[in-house]
Design a protein around this motif. Structure first.
Motif, PDB file in Angstrom:
ATOM      1  N   GLY A 167       8.952   4.277   6.449  1.00  0.00           N
ATOM      2  CA  GLY A 167       7.897   4.987   5.753  1.00  0.00           C
ATOM      3  C   GLY A 167       7.415   4.286   4.506  1.00  0.00           C
ATOM      4  N   GLU A 168       8.025   3.152   4.161  1.00  0.00           N
ATOM      5  CA  GLU A 168       7.616   2.417   2.977  1.00  0.00           C
ATOM      6  C   GLU A 168       6.234   1.799   3.154  1.00  0.00           C
ATOM      7  OE1 GLU A 168      10.411  -0.608   1.942  1.00  0.00           O
ATOM      8  OE2 GLU A 168      11.683   0.764   0.802  1.00  0.00           O
ATOM      9  N   VAL A 169       5.542   1.706   2.050  1.00  0.00           N
ATOM     10  CA  VAL A 169       4.261   1.005   2.058  1.00  0.00           C
ATOM     11  C   VAL A 169       4.524  -0.489   2.199  1.00  0.00           C
ATOM     12  CG1 VAL A 169       2.255   0.391   0.647  1.00  0.00           C
ATOM     13  CG2 VAL A 169       3.054   2.761   0.733  1.00  0.00           C
ATOM     14  N   GLU A 170       3.804  -1.125   3.097  1.00  0.00           N
ATOM     15  CA  GLU A 170       4.006  -2.550   3.356  1.00  0.00           C
ATOM     16  C   GLU A 170       2.844  -3.413   2.878  1.00  0.00           C
ATOM     17  OE1 GLU A 170       4.812  -2.643   7.586  1.00  0.00           O
ATOM     18  OE2 GLU A 170       6.976  -2.612   7.186  1.00  0.00           O
ATOM     19  N   GLY A 171       1.741  -2.777   2.487  1.00  0.00           N
ATOM     20  CA  GLY A 171       0.594  -3.540   2.034  1.00  0.00           C
ATOM     21  C   GLY A 171      -0.692  -2.785   2.265  1.00  0.00           C
ATOM     22  N   VAL A 172      -1.802  -3.515   2.181  1.00  0.00           N
ATOM     23  CA  VAL A 172      -3.118  -2.913   2.404  1.00  0.00           C
ATOM     24  C   VAL A 172      -3.964  -3.836   3.263  1.00  0.00           C
ATOM     25  CG1 VAL A 172      -3.090  -1.660   0.210  1.00  0.00           C
ATOM     26  CG2 VAL A 172      -4.137  -3.935   0.327  1.00  0.00           C
ATOM     27  N   GLN A 173      -4.930  -3.216   3.895  1.00  0.00           N
ATOM     28  CA  GLN A 173      -5.949  -3.952   4.626  1.00  0.00           C
ATOM     29  C   GLN A 173      -7.235  -3.884   3.819  1.00  0.00           C
ATOM     30  OE1 GLN A 173      -5.953  -5.580   7.700  1.00  0.00           O
ATOM     31  NE2 GLN A 173      -8.034  -6.187   7.175  1.00  0.00           N
ATOM     32  N   PRO A 191       7.223   5.536  -0.810  1.00  0.00           N
ATOM     33  CA  PRO A 191       7.920   4.487  -1.556  1.00  0.00           C
ATOM     34  C   PRO A 191       7.078   3.222  -1.648  1.00  0.00           C
ATOM     35  CG  PRO A 191       9.400   5.519   0.021  1.00  0.00           C
ATOM     36  CD  PRO A 191       8.017   6.051   0.322  1.00  0.00           C
ATOM     37  N   LYS A 192       7.053   2.641  -2.831  1.00  0.00           N
ATOM     38  CA  LYS A 192       6.339   1.399  -3.136  1.00  0.00           C
ATOM     39  C   LYS A 192       4.849   1.577  -3.365  1.00  0.00           C
ATOM     40  CE  LYS A 192       7.499  -2.110  -0.515  1.00  0.00           C
ATOM     41  NZ  LYS A 192       8.007  -2.941   0.605  1.00  0.00           N
ATOM     42  N   MET A 193       4.375   2.824  -3.491  1.00  0.00           N
ATOM     43  CA  MET A 193       2.978   3.044  -3.836  1.00  0.00           C
ATOM     44  C   MET A 193       2.883   3.690  -5.221  1.00  0.00           C
ATOM     45  SD  MET A 193      -0.065   5.051  -1.816  1.00  0.00           S
ATOM     46  CE  MET A 193      -1.703   5.195  -2.546  1.00  0.00           C
ATOM     47  N   PHE A 194       1.960   3.161  -6.050  1.00  0.00           N
ATOM     48  CA  PHE A 194       1.800   3.628  -7.419  1.00  0.00           C
ATOM     49  C   PHE A 194       0.319   3.826  -7.723  1.00  0.00           C
ATOM     50  CE2 PHE A 194       5.763   1.451  -7.064  1.00  0.00           C
ATOM     51  CZ  PHE A 194       6.644   2.095  -7.932  1.00  0.00           C
TER      52      PHE A 194
END
Length: 466
Positions: free
Chosen positions: A249-255, A421-424
């Motif tokens: 469920g962690e954020v891995e990046g963006v497109q 998780p990992k998104m701010f």
């Protein structure tokens, strides 16, 4: 008096070019080589119908305003991590490039939840200017940095009484603040006319800065890390999708519209007035609902060239600015604006008059009526303006129209997203983005790395805005 007849000059912001030139001091060649290897393109693949190249960074920031760029700068200067900045436009396209450029505290209150962040940011801006000077550069032309001091002006005895109490609170908080009587104020600002019972709160250690120059310097500073493969910009590339691990469920990046930007540590959303819609669209695509009520709050500023009627010695705002800043106007008000007097002189000698506030969506059209109201309001404080033709002055001047990222709570969101998780998020600074930028950058940096905080982040958490 149509806008076209007045030859309004609306600033169109374009990105400066720069040469990437140096390795970060203290970084070994081996570290630089490892960074280059780790950040090489991984592969090409198709996502959402877009053929894109995947690139990996430690931190990915959406938004190249003053908040996003200073967060990037903090990571580049204070760690060995790599950073990517993506934006639908270019720096200074939003509120950053349309602001008045003040680093003032005279209108702030020690009881406000933003107080500690304001003080910390003010100190960091002073440190920033010192670091520029330490590089052998003059902060005045480099940043437009001027120690003008700031004044909150009361026109009546009643307002003066309130200002005296305010000054005492500032002094009790350890700051150099003074109350100026009518006669003392006249000595400091001879062109200013108020009642005999009037006066001003004065903070001599406040500063003025040119946001465009400061952003240009920060961009150049950030780009110097590109030689180490630690920094990259993706301008004219709106973030369109959030990438999330199916297992953790962690954020891995963006497109973006052109690239896939993978992250090892964090994705930060700092897209100013557009943050609410950006967050909504990104999270809606993965089935998460989060309301971030950031709204665009339109503002006009009038910049006058070769203004010879009088000279300003300090940054000024009227007593009513404090209420003006917090006043809420809805979409049903037909464009009704709140207007209060602010006046500054920039490092080029131009006089900047403001300011207005409206909640009218993303409309950035110049409104002649608002400019007239700004001019008329300023003339109530500076009678010498009454004999000057606004039409004649504005023909060679400039009008700035910007959208401040307004939060109904009156404070920004600087927070992790609990469900992701990992998104701010770092957004909603309204008209204080420039003055709060460096403290915000430090807070986000410490959040992501789990470092002790200099300022309590609790007032700015998503939970505190519910």
């Amino acid at each position: 008096m149509a806008a076209s007849a007045l030859n309004f000059a609306v600033t169109l912001h374009s990105r400066e070019t720069a040469t990437f030139g140096r390795l970060h001091d203290g970084k070994s060649r081996r570290d630089a080589v490892n960074q280059r290897r780790s950040l090489r393109s991984v592969h090409n693949f198709r996502l959402c119908g877009i053929r894109s190249e995947s690139k990996r960074f430690d931190v990915v920031i959406a938004g190249a305003g003053i908040i996003g760029l200073t967060i990037a700068r903090k990571f580049l200067l204070s760690s060995n991590l790599s950073v990517a900045v993506a934006d639908a436009a270019v720096p200074c396209s939003g509120a950053t490039g349309a602001g008045q450029g003040y680093i003032w505290r005279v209108h702030k209150s020690p009881e406000n939840e933003k107080w500690e962040l304001s003080l910390r940011s003010h100190q960091l801006w002073e440190d920033f200017a010192d670091s520029v000077q330490g590089q052998g550069l003059d902060p005045l032309p480099t940043l437009g940095w001027m120690k003008t001091g700031s004044m909150l002006v009361g026109r009546t005895g009643e307002e003066s009484s309130v200002l005296q109490g305010k000054v005492q609170k500032l002094v009790d908080a350890g700051l150099d603040a003074r109350f100026l009587s009518h006669d003392e104020l006249t000595l400091e600002e001879p062109a200013l006319k108020i009642d005999k019972q009037g006066g001003a709160a004065f903070m001599p250690d406040d500063y003025q800065i040119d946001a465009k120059r400061a952003v240009g310097f920060i961009e150049k500073e950030n780009r110097s890390f590109a030689v180490e493969r630690r920094y990259a910009e993706f301008y004219h590339e709106p973030v369109i999708k959030l990438l999330r691990s199916e297992t953790t469920g962690e954020v891995e990046g963006v497109q973006t519209s052109k690239n896939t930007l993978l992250c090892d540590k964090a994705v930060v959303i700092a897209t100013g007035s557009w943050s609410g819609s950006v967050v909504h669209d990104l999270l809606n695509n993965i089935g998460i609902e989060l309301e971030l009520p950031v709204m665009p709050r339109k503002g006009h500023l009038l910049i006058v060239e070769n203004f010879n009627s009088f000279k300003l010695n300090h940054g000024l705002m009227e007593f009513g600015y404090v209420n003006h800043e917090s006043k809420v106007l809805g979409h049903g008000d037909g464009g009704t604006a709140s207007v209060s007097m602010t006046a500054t002189m920039d490092s080029s000698g131009r006089v900047i008059f403001g300011s207005s506030r409206q909640l009218v969506g993303f409309n950035t059209h110049i409104e002649e009526d608002i400019l007239n109201r700004i001019w008329e309001r300023a003339a109530e404080f500076f009678p010498a303006m009454k004999g000057v033709s606004l039409t004649d002055l504005i023909a060679t001047g400039e009008v700035r129209v910007g959208l401040r990222p307004y939060m109904p709570s009156g404070k920004p969101v600087i927070s992790p997203v609990p469900e992701l998780p990992k998104m701010f998020i770092a957004a909603g600074h309204e008209g204080e983005g420039l003055s709060l930028a460096l403290g915000t950058a430090e807070m986000v940096f410490n959040m992501i790395l789990g470092n002790p905080q200099k300022v309590n982040p609790a007032p700015f958490s998503l939970v505190s805005h519910k």
